[in-house]
Enzyme design. Structure first.
Site, mmCIF file in Angstrom:
data_model
loop_
_atom_site.group_PDB
_atom_site.id
_atom_site.type_symbol
_atom_site.label_atom_id
_atom_site.label_comp_id
_atom_site.label_asym_id
_atom_site.label_seq_id
_atom_site.Cartn_x
_atom_site.Cartn_y
_atom_site.Cartn_z
ATOM 1 N N ASP A 1 -2.071 3.914 19.284
ATOM 2 C CA ASP A 1 -2.896 4.039 20.494
ATOM 3 C C ASP A 1 -2.024 4.412 21.698
ATOM 4 O OD1 ASP A 1 -5.205 3.015 19.013
ATOM 5 O OD2 ASP A 1 -4.089 1.144 19.024
ATOM 6 N N GLY B 1 0.834 -1.205 0.000
ATOM 7 C CA GLY B 1 0.000 0.000 0.000
ATOM 8 C C GLY B 1 0.867 1.253 0.000
ATOM 9 N N HIS C 1 -6.584 -3.477 18.475
ATOM 10 C CA HIS C 1 -6.550 -2.101 17.965
ATOM 11 C C HIS C 1 -7.966 -1.790 17.472
ATOM 12 C CE1 HIS C 1 -5.705 1.503 15.790
ATOM 13 N NE2 HIS C 1 -6.173 0.959 14.692
ATOM 14 N N ALA D 1 1.601 3.489 -2.088
ATOM 15 C CA ALA D 1 1.135 4.750 -2.690
ATOM 16 C C ALA D 1 -0.067 5.327 -1.945
ATOM 17 C CB ALA D 1 0.786 4.538 -4.169
HETATM 18 P P1 NAX Z 1 -5.277 4.296 1.675
HETATM 19 O O1 NAX Z 1 -6.557 3.825 1.060
HETATM 20 O O2 NAX Z 1 -4.848 5.719 1.528
HETATM 21 O O3 NAX Z 1 -4.069 3.398 1.128
HETATM 22 C C1 NAX Z 1 -4.147 2.019 1.079
HETATM 23 C C2 NAX Z 1 -3.309 1.602 -0.114
HETATM 24 O O4 NAX Z 1 -3.242 0.193 -0.093
HETATM 25 C C3 NAX Z 1 -3.924 2.027 -1.445
HETATM 26 O O5 NAX Z 1 -2.941 2.726 -2.209
HETATM 27 C C4 NAX Z 1 -4.326 0.714 -2.101
HETATM 28 O O6 NAX Z 1 -4.133 0.745 -3.499
HETATM 29 C C5 NAX Z 1 -3.364 -0.251 -1.426
HETATM 30 N N1 NAX Z 1 -3.830 -1.642 -1.358
HETATM 31 C C6 NAX Z 1 -5.085 -2.092 -1.128
HETATM 32 N N2 NAX Z 1 -5.084 -3.429 -1.159
HETATM 33 C C7 NAX Z 1 -3.815 -3.819 -1.377
HETATM 34 C C8 NAX Z 1 -3.187 -5.078 -1.515
HETATM 35 N N3 NAX Z 1 -3.877 -6.209 -1.467
HETATM 36 N N4 NAX Z 1 -1.847 -5.106 -1.725
HETATM 37 C C9 NAX Z 1 -1.124 -3.958 -1.800
HETATM 38 N N5 NAX Z 1 -1.668 -2.740 -1.699
HETATM 39 C C10 NAX Z 1 -2.997 -2.684 -1.483
HETATM 40 O O7 NAX Z 1 -5.359 3.846 3.209
HETATM 41 P P2 NAX Z 1 -4.419 4.315 4.414
HETATM 42 O O8 NAX Z 1 -4.999 5.503 5.051
HETATM 43 O O9 NAX Z 1 -3.005 4.363 3.950
HETATM 44 O O10 NAX Z 1 -4.654 3.099 5.447
HETATM 45 C C11 NAX Z 1 -4.119 1.828 5.227
HETATM 46 C C12 NAX Z 1 -4.611 0.862 6.304
HETATM 47 O O11 NAX Z 1 -4.162 1.279 7.589
HETATM 48 C C13 NAX Z 1 -6.145 0.772 6.410
HETATM 49 O O12 NAX Z 1 -6.492 -0.600 6.540
HETATM 50 C C14 NAX Z 1 -6.435 1.486 7.716
HETATM 51 O O13 NAX Z 1 -7.621 1.004 8.317
HETATM 52 C C15 NAX Z 1 -5.212 1.113 8.521
HETATM 53 N N6 NAX Z 1 -4.915 1.935 9.709
HETATM 54 C C16 NAX Z 1 -4.400 1.290 10.779
HETATM 55 C C17 NAX Z 1 -4.064 1.966 11.955
HETATM 56 C C18 NAX Z 1 -3.492 1.236 13.132
HETATM 57 O O14 NAX Z 1 -3.272 1.898 14.159
HETATM 58 N N7 NAX Z 1 -3.236 -0.067 13.094
HETATM 59 C C19 NAX Z 1 -4.306 3.416 12.077
HETATM 60 C C20 NAX Z 1 -4.441 4.117 10.772
HETATM 61 C C21 NAX Z 1 -5.181 3.366 9.711
HETATM 62 O O15 NAX Z 1 -6.555 3.537 9.921
#
Ligand code: NAX
Length: 329
Positions: A161, A11, A189, A13
């Site tokens: 967190d 992910g 989380h 990008a």
């Molecule tokens: P974005 O939608 O901005 O970016 C996610 C990226 O992942 C996109 O560019 C998409 O093309 C790519 N992607 C999707 N499926 C993929 C796959 N199978 N293989 C490779 N790339 C893939 O989301 P973003 O804000 O960057 O968040 C990413 C993840 O972090 C989400 O699941 C979000 O819920 C999670 N988070 C986790 C947190 C934590 O504390 N553990 C906090 C922040 C965030 O909410």
């Protein structure tokens, strides 16, 4: 300069990926004498955007960036080949009206293929940090699909967190955030997590000696930490990105450096049954690291309030595990 290490970010990008990769390339995490080869992984349709990220990495001219490998998620074995660290950020964010259970079912399958590819292609010393939500259960799925990777190499991120909780406690006490130590996040989380103010310290003193407002600690404080992600979305119109990236990098830094005396690192790891948690569940604990190995901080006596909170988050994780049983070999 040492021999380069390989660090994959899925992910890459996306918004968290974009806030992560430059800092990994800069030498901030692994040190100024440790070259890094970045493996940037994206969905096929996001490979164009990833080219832009690559151009910007080139334009930073970081002396510690020894190379960039770009791979689509269709080629995960190539993407993770010989990687020493894999940061699993890529996944589908929760959409309006989606239940937590739906999200587990949407993202779970991503982590079966991720686990299998790490198992067959990554370096022998690979360590994996799962950020994509629901991160505890996604980590469980990947770990269970990677039987040759030892279980102490799998981490799900609760550091955001921990950082959020430390900041709230510091502000309430009117002290700098650096004076707050030993903030443990127990469990999932999610909104059931338990930010353990009873064990935390401010200027070396128990938090409950510094902040006398127990009602605030047991109520508003916990709720603010649990619901901070939603509050950021409401204010910013987008979910936490820079702070999430910062927490992912803090997690790696804390695992490769010794933990300060009297402090802990909050990470979700594969439970060994500590504190009555089911063996094998990926559960948030306070850890202590020696820079290479870690252990769960033992011997903490929980009061009834803490026991009740930990039981609730444990039950949620059991339910998540049951919802993805078919993805666990
Ligand atoms: P974005 O939608 O901005 O970016 C996610 C990226 O992942 C996109 O560019 C998409 O093309 C790519 N992607 C999707 N499926 C993929 C796959 N199978 N293989 C490779 N790339 C893939 O989301 P973003 O804000 O960057 O968040 C990413 C993840 O972090 C989400 O699941 C979000 O819920 C999670 N988070 C986790 C947190 C934590 O504390 N553990 C906090 C922040 C965030 O909410």
């Amino acid at each position: 300069m040492k021999a380069p290490i390989r660090v994959a970010v899925t992910g890459a990008a996306g918004q968290i990926g974009y806030a992560t990769v430059f800092r990994l390339a800069s030498g901030e995490v692994f040190g100024p004498d440790q070259p890094v080869i970045l493996h940037l992984v994206e969905l096929p349709q996001a490979m164009g955007a990833l080219d832009g990220v690559h151009m910007e990495l080139d334009d930073c001219a970081f002396p510690t960036l020894a190379g960039v490998v770009k791979e689509s998620s269709d080629n995960l074995e190539k993407a993770f080949a010989d990687c020493n660290w894999v940061l699993c950020v890529g996944s589908v964010p929760r959409k309006a009206g989606m239940e937590r259970g739906d999200l587990v079912r949407v993202n779970g399958p991503i982590f079966t293929s991720t686990g299998k590819a790490i198992d067959s292609a990554a370096a022998k010393d690979v360590r994996v940090v799962v950020v994509g939500n629901p991160c505890n259960t996604n980590c469980l799925i990947a770990m269970e699909n990677a039987p040759s990777v030892p279980r102490d190499r799998w981490f799900a991120m609760t550091r955001l967190d921990q950082n959020r909780a430390a900041s709230q406690l510091a502000q309430k006490a009117g002290r700098p955030v650096g004076s707050v130590k030993n903030v443990a996040i127990w469990g999932n989380h999610s909104a059931t997590q338990y930010p353990d103010f009873y064990q935390a310290r401010i200027d070396g003193k128990p938090v409950t000696d510094v902040i006398s407002d127990q009602a605030w600690l047991q109520g508003e404080f916990i709720e603010t930490v649990q619901k901070r992600g939603a509050a950021v979305i409401k204010a910013r119109g987008a979910s936490s990105a820079a702070s999430a990236a910062n927490a992912a990098l803090d997690t790696v830094k804390s695992l490769i450096r010794p933990t300060d005396m009297g402090d802990c690192v909050s990470v979700a790891v594969c439970s060994d049954g500590s504190y009555g948690v089911d063996d094998g569940l990926v559960f948030g604990y306070p850890l202590v690291s020696d820079g290479t190995n870690w252990k769960i901080d033992q011997g903490i006596e929980h009061n009834d309030f803490a026991k009740q909170k930990i039981a609730a988050t444990l039950q949620e994780l059991r339910d998540e595990r049951d919802a993805v049983k078919d993805l666990l070999p």
